[in-house]
Design a protein around this motif. Sequence first.
Motif, PDB file in Angstrom:
ATOM      1  N   GLU A   1       7.813   6.072   1.093  1.00 19.82           N
ATOM      2  CA  GLU A   1       6.964   6.209   2.272  1.00 19.82           C
ATOM      3  C   GLU A   1       7.177   5.044   3.227  1.00 19.82           C
ATOM      4  O   GLU A   1       7.186   5.225   4.447  1.00 19.82           O
ATOM      5  CB  GLU A   1       5.487   6.307   1.892  1.00 19.82           C
ATOM      6  CG  GLU A   1       4.612   6.533   3.120  1.00 19.82           C
ATOM      7  CD  GLU A   1       3.192   6.933   2.812  1.00 19.82           C
ATOM      8  OE1 GLU A   1       2.486   7.333   3.751  1.00 19.82           O
ATOM      9  OE2 GLU A   1       2.779   6.838   1.641  1.00 19.82           O
ATOM     10  N   PHE A   2       7.370   3.861   2.695  1.00 23.66           N
ATOM     11  CA  PHE A   2       7.596   2.719   3.582  1.00 23.66           C
ATOM     12  C   PHE A   2       8.923   2.865   4.325  1.00 23.66           C
ATOM     13  O   PHE A   2       9.046   2.439   5.471  1.00 23.66           O
ATOM     14  CB  PHE A   2       7.560   1.395   2.815  1.00 23.66           C
ATOM     15  CG  PHE A   2       7.451   0.217   3.724  1.00 23.66           C
ATOM     16  CD1 PHE A   2       6.253  -0.082   4.364  1.00 23.66           C
ATOM     17  CD2 PHE A   2       8.546  -0.591   3.980  1.00 23.66           C
ATOM     18  CE1 PHE A   2       6.148  -1.165   5.226  1.00 23.66           C
ATOM     19  CE2 PHE A   2       8.455  -1.679   4.840  1.00 23.66           C
ATOM     20  CZ  PHE A   2       7.252  -1.963   5.469  1.00 23.66           C
TER      21      PHE A   2
ATOM     22  N   TRP B   1       2.279   2.853  11.098  1.00 20.05           N
ATOM     23  CA  TRP B   1       2.375   4.091  10.320  1.00 20.05           C
ATOM     24  C   TRP B   1       0.990   4.674  10.065  1.00 20.05           C
ATOM     25  O   TRP B   1       0.771   5.873  10.223  1.00 20.05           O
ATOM     26  CB  TRP B   1       3.105   3.809   9.006  1.00 20.05           C
ATOM     27  CG  TRP B   1       3.356   5.008   8.151  1.00 20.05           C
ATOM     28  CD1 TRP B   1       2.881   5.228   6.884  1.00 20.05           C
ATOM     29  CD2 TRP B   1       4.165   6.152   8.461  1.00 20.05           C
ATOM     30  NE1 TRP B   1       3.333   6.427   6.397  1.00 20.05           N
ATOM     31  CE2 TRP B   1       4.129   7.016   7.342  1.00 20.05           C
ATOM     32  CE3 TRP B   1       4.912   6.524   9.585  1.00 20.05           C
ATOM     33  CZ2 TRP B   1       4.808   8.235   7.317  1.00 20.05           C
ATOM     34  CZ3 TRP B   1       5.587   7.749   9.552  1.00 20.05           C
ATOM     35  CH2 TRP B   1       5.533   8.576   8.435  1.00 20.05           C
TER      36      TRP B   1
ATOM     37  N   ASP C   1       0.810  -1.219   0.000  1.00 20.79           N
ATOM     38  CA  ASP C   1       0.000   0.000   0.000  1.00 20.79           C
ATOM     39  C   ASP C   1       0.847   1.275   0.000  1.00 20.79           C
ATOM     40  O   ASP C   1       0.296   2.375  -0.057  1.00 20.79           O
ATOM     41  CB  ASP C   1      -0.930   0.015   1.214  1.00 20.79           C
ATOM     42  CG  ASP C   1      -2.034  -1.017   1.101  1.00 20.79           C
ATOM     43  OD1 ASP C   1      -2.753  -0.997   0.089  1.00 20.79           O
ATOM     44  OD2 ASP C   1      -2.150  -1.860   2.010  1.00 20.79           O
ATOM     45  N   PHE C   2       2.174   1.136   0.084  1.00 18.39           N
ATOM     46  CA  PHE C   2       3.038   2.304   0.185  1.00 18.39           C
ATOM     47  C   PHE C   2       4.098   2.299  -0.906  1.00 18.39           C
ATOM     48  O   PHE C   2       4.552   1.243  -1.344  1.00 18.39           O
ATOM     49  CB  PHE C   2       3.751   2.335   1.545  1.00 18.39           C
ATOM     50  CG  PHE C   2       2.823   2.346   2.720  1.00 18.39           C
ATOM     51  CD1 PHE C   2       2.089   3.474   3.024  1.00 18.39           C
ATOM     52  CD2 PHE C   2       2.685   1.230   3.523  1.00 18.39           C
ATOM     53  CE1 PHE C   2       1.227   3.491   4.107  1.00 18.39           C
ATOM     54  CE2 PHE C   2       1.834   1.232   4.612  1.00 18.39           C
ATOM     55  CZ  PHE C   2       1.098   2.370   4.903  1.00 18.39           C
TER      56      PHE C   2
ATOM     57  N   ALA D   1       3.595  -1.130   8.736  1.00 13.79           N
ATOM     58  CA  ALA D   1       2.525  -0.481   7.973  1.00 13.79           C
ATOM     59  C   ALA D   1       1.362  -0.101   8.877  1.00 13.79           C
ATOM     60  O   ALA D   1       0.818   1.021   8.787  1.00 13.79           O
ATOM     61  CB  ALA D   1       2.057  -1.409   6.850  1.00 13.79           C
TER      62      ALA D   1
END
Length: 196
Positions: A19-20, A155, A14-15, A152
């Motif tokens: 961003e991850f 975050w 999903d990132f 994840a």
Amino acid sequence: MAAISERRWVDRGDFSDAEFERAGAFYEQMRVHDDRLEQIRTDAADLITEWTGHKPRDVGSFGTKLNLETSDLDLGIGYPVEDREVLHKALKPHTRFLGERKTRFSTSRLVFAFSVNGIDIDLSALTVEDFAVSCRMLDQIDVTMTHDERIAHTWVKHLLRTSGQTQAYAAWKLVTYARFCPEFNWVPIPEEKTGA
């Protein structure tokens, strides 16, 4: 973010890579206090066992390594409903009684509070059956949830909290439990706190 919240799960895909990477760095920041919190948790557990005769388990976000900070620890014990007055008497000299609250298993639990070395401890006395279900759920999370999923999840939790999305944040804290526990009741409980 809305789509992730609605889907009630998130993973590495999903990132973006960038961003991850930020999420991973943030997650490592959250782990800085682990050794101290683990010692405090051990000390608190020893006290609970001494007071109640029951060995507690971490039933909160620190236990699943999904916490955002060092705000508090959540421990639980299984206790027979018929002996709850005995429990009140045993804990009264050492704790504050926060009340009886509905659980996600359509029952109720008693919640007590105390502190150890500046860290607030919430102790939930669940029914014996609920505690057994909780332990099975936590065992499942321990062995099934991957490190990347923990990064994840944490975050998203952080982003929801810092953006002021209080309701979405409160709901997001529950997605891991709901995913790994068929008995989990999704209905929100208004009086629940919205801490880490």
